[in-house]
Scaffold this motif. Structure first.
Motif, mmCIF file in Angstrom:
data_model
loop_
_atom_site.group_PDB
_atom_site.id
_atom_site.type_symbol
_atom_site.label_atom_id
_atom_site.label_comp_id
_atom_site.label_asym_id
_atom_site.label_seq_id
_atom_site.Cartn_x
_atom_site.Cartn_y
_atom_site.Cartn_z
ATOM 1 N N LEU A 70 0.869 -1.182 0.000
ATOM 2 C CA LEU A 70 0.000 0.000 0.000
ATOM 3 C C LEU A 70 0.903 1.228 0.000
ATOM 4 O O LEU A 70 2.065 1.155 0.406
ATOM 5 N N GLN A 71 0.366 2.339 -0.447
ATOM 6 C CA GLN A 71 1.197 3.553 -0.482
ATOM 7 C C GLN A 71 0.728 4.541 0.581
ATOM 8 O O GLN A 71 -0.383 5.058 0.521
ATOM 9 N N MET A 72 1.614 4.773 1.565
ATOM 10 C CA MET A 72 1.339 5.790 2.592
ATOM 11 C C MET A 72 2.020 7.090 2.174
ATOM 12 O O MET A 72 2.861 7.111 1.275
ATOM 13 N N ASP A 73 1.672 8.159 2.860
ATOM 14 C CA ASP A 73 2.418 9.406 2.706
ATOM 15 C C ASP A 73 3.739 9.220 3.457
ATOM 16 O O ASP A 73 3.731 9.020 4.673
ATOM 17 N N PRO A 74 4.884 9.279 2.766
ATOM 18 C CA PRO A 74 6.153 9.030 3.462
ATOM 19 C C PRO A 74 6.405 10.027 4.589
ATOM 20 O O PRO A 74 7.123 9.720 5.554
ATOM 21 N N ALA A 75 5.799 11.211 4.495
ATOM 22 C CA ALA A 75 6.000 12.226 5.547
ATOM 23 C C ALA A 75 5.091 11.974 6.742
ATOM 24 O O ALA A 75 5.311 12.533 7.824
ATOM 25 N N ALA A 76 4.063 11.139 6.571
ATOM 26 C CA ALA A 76 3.124 10.860 7.666
ATOM 27 C C ALA A 76 2.698 9.403 7.612
ATOM 28 O O ALA A 76 1.532 9.078 7.372
ATOM 29 N N PRO A 77 3.651 8.467 7.814
ATOM 30 C CA PRO A 77 3.304 7.044 7.707
ATOM 31 C C PRO A 77 2.328 6.617 8.806
ATOM 32 O O PRO A 77 2.379 7.148 9.918
ATOM 33 N N LEU A 78 1.484 5.665 8.506
ATOM 34 C CA LEU A 78 0.504 5.192 9.499
ATOM 35 C C LEU A 78 1.183 4.422 10.623
ATOM 36 O O LEU A 78 0.721 4.453 11.763
ATOM 37 N N ILE A 79 2.230 3.682 10.294
ATOM 38 C CA ILE A 79 3.006 2.998 11.338
ATOM 39 C C ILE A 79 4.496 3.217 11.076
ATOM 40 O O ILE A 79 4.900 3.465 9.935
ATOM 41 N N ARG A 80 5.281 3.128 12.144
ATOM 42 C CA ARG A 80 6.733 3.354 12.014
ATOM 43 C C ARG A 80 7.539 2.094 12.317
ATOM 44 O O ARG A 80 8.657 1.953 11.858
ATOM 45 N N HIS A 81 6.985 1.193 13.144
ATOM 46 C CA HIS A 81 7.653 -0.087 13.406
ATOM 47 C C HIS A 81 7.162 -1.129 12.406
ATOM 48 O O HIS A 81 6.062 -1.015 11.886
#
Ligand code: GLY
Length: 387
Positions: free
Chosen positions: A245-256
């Protein structure tokens, strides 16, 4: 101290069958030792399981009862990863995006929590550095998780790399060190003369001679001819479907990297969120299926409801090389001059450094390092076939 393999002759030139991360890593290390190396691949370098993987270095969270030796090998490789990545980056200028946030195994329900706690007892018995964190702390670390949350096992030493960048970097490193990579040149058979491996026969009939051969053809390792069926490494394809899926790299839904029931989710620096993966006994079936995709999306949506809005960037199928005990097959075969580096199953990216380092040593010096001694093919061979 390790002993030299019987009938060992130090090779000047080596053929590697398979240009995935395993074959490329070995090629890099061999070329660094001054060996003339040629790597053959039936397609593009790194286009098989190395491309399909998620890049998790998950030696701790994937630890299973009965796999204590594999966990130790995974931990050894995990410890080698930072230097391996740094060296690759230094010699190629290509980052493999080694990310060190750790991995979260998420429990959504009390039932999940009980299961994770039970497994945690086993993992702690192996001294793995895992800790339980409650729902409030988990939500603080990953605010986009859904409303139903029981807690998580946090694994601070399990990390991830971008496996596709790893392929690019390993290829550049191997070629930079002098290895030759021959793509779209299918190896039909290992050539054996006087009981010794002495080269390969290509699908077009050409024979190419070498002092030694390394079989690193992943899920295809058993299809290479030249060995009696009983001597072929017992590796089969284990199909996996995955989605990005493509998230906004500046505001990812998860970081881990997050594991939730039925899915793992791997956030990349470019905003892609890898969802994986099915495990299917379907041979080399290349098809995505409605059921496979539905299961992954539904499991991801249960854990992180906001994935619903994300565009789908890509979906793919890969084939893990699974051995009979899910552990890799590493080191000398029953045929002098032929070394195995296959059967990495779910762990090809994790085990890339340890495989490259120790298989190169086995090929050049004829020494099986203690770290890989438990993984030689003899463990599967009937006594008379191994003689
Ligand atoms: N290592 C993750 C997988 O095989 O799906």
């Amino acid at each position: 101290m390790s002993e030299q393999t019987p009938h060992f002759i130090a090779p000047k030139n080596v053929i590697i069958i398979g240009a995935g991360v395993v074959g490329l890593g070995i090629a890099w290390r061999l070329a660094q030792r001054g060996v003339e190396v040629t790597v053959f691949d039936k397609g593009c370098a790194g286009a098989g399981a190395s491309h399909a993987a998620a890049g998790m270095l998950a030696a701790c969270v994937e630890a299973e009862p009965g796999e204590e030796a594999l966990v130790a090998l995974g931990r050894t490789s995990q410890a080698q990863w930072p230097d391996f990545a740094t060296e690759l980056e230094r010699v190629t200028g290509i980052s493999v995006d080694l990310r060190r946030e750790g991995i979260l195994m998420i429990a959504l329900t009390a039932d999940d929590q009980a299961r994770l706690h039970h497994h945690l007892e086993f993992q702690r018995s192996l001294d793995l550095p895992l800790e339980w964190i409650g729902a409030a702390e988990l939500r603080r670390r990953e605010p986009h998780l859904g409303s139903t949350l029981a807690g998580a096992v946090y694994s601070p030493q399990d990390h991830q790399v971008d496996n596709r960048k790893l392929v690019t970097a390993l290829r550049a490193a191997a070629e930079g060190a002098g290895a030759t990579i021959r793509e779209h040149q299918s190896v039909r058979a290992i050539v054996i003369a006087g009981d010794r491996a002495c080269g390969v026969a290509l699908a077009d009939g050409t024979e190419v001679a070498a002092d030694a051969v390394v079989l690193a053809a992943g899920a295809w390792s058993r299809t290479i001819e030249g060995l009696a069926p009983a001597l072929r490494p017992p590796v089969r394809p284990l199909k996996g479907q995955a989605i990005a899926l493509q998230m906004d790299p500046a505001a990812p839904l998860i970081r881990h990297v997050c594991w939730a029931p039925g899915v793992y989710m791997v956030p990349r620096n470019d905003g892609r969120l890898i969802l994986g993966a099915t495990v299917e006994e379907k041979g080399f079936d290349p098809n995505l299926t409605a059921g496979g995709v539905l299961a992954l999306l539904e499991a991801a949506w249960r854990a992180v409801p906001a994935v619903e809005e994300l565009p789908i960037a890509e979906m793919w199928v890969g084939h893990r090389p699974g051995s009979r005990d899910d552990a890799p097959i590493l080191g000398p075969s029953a045929v002098p001059g032929l070394t195995y580096a296959t059967g990495h199953h779910r762990n090809g990216i994790l085990l890339a450094p340890v495989t490259a380092n120790f298989i190169a040593r086995a090929v050049v010096d004829g020494v099986v390092a203690p770290a890989i001694a438990a993984f030689v093919v003899d463990r599967f061979m009937p006594a008379q076939a191994a003689e």
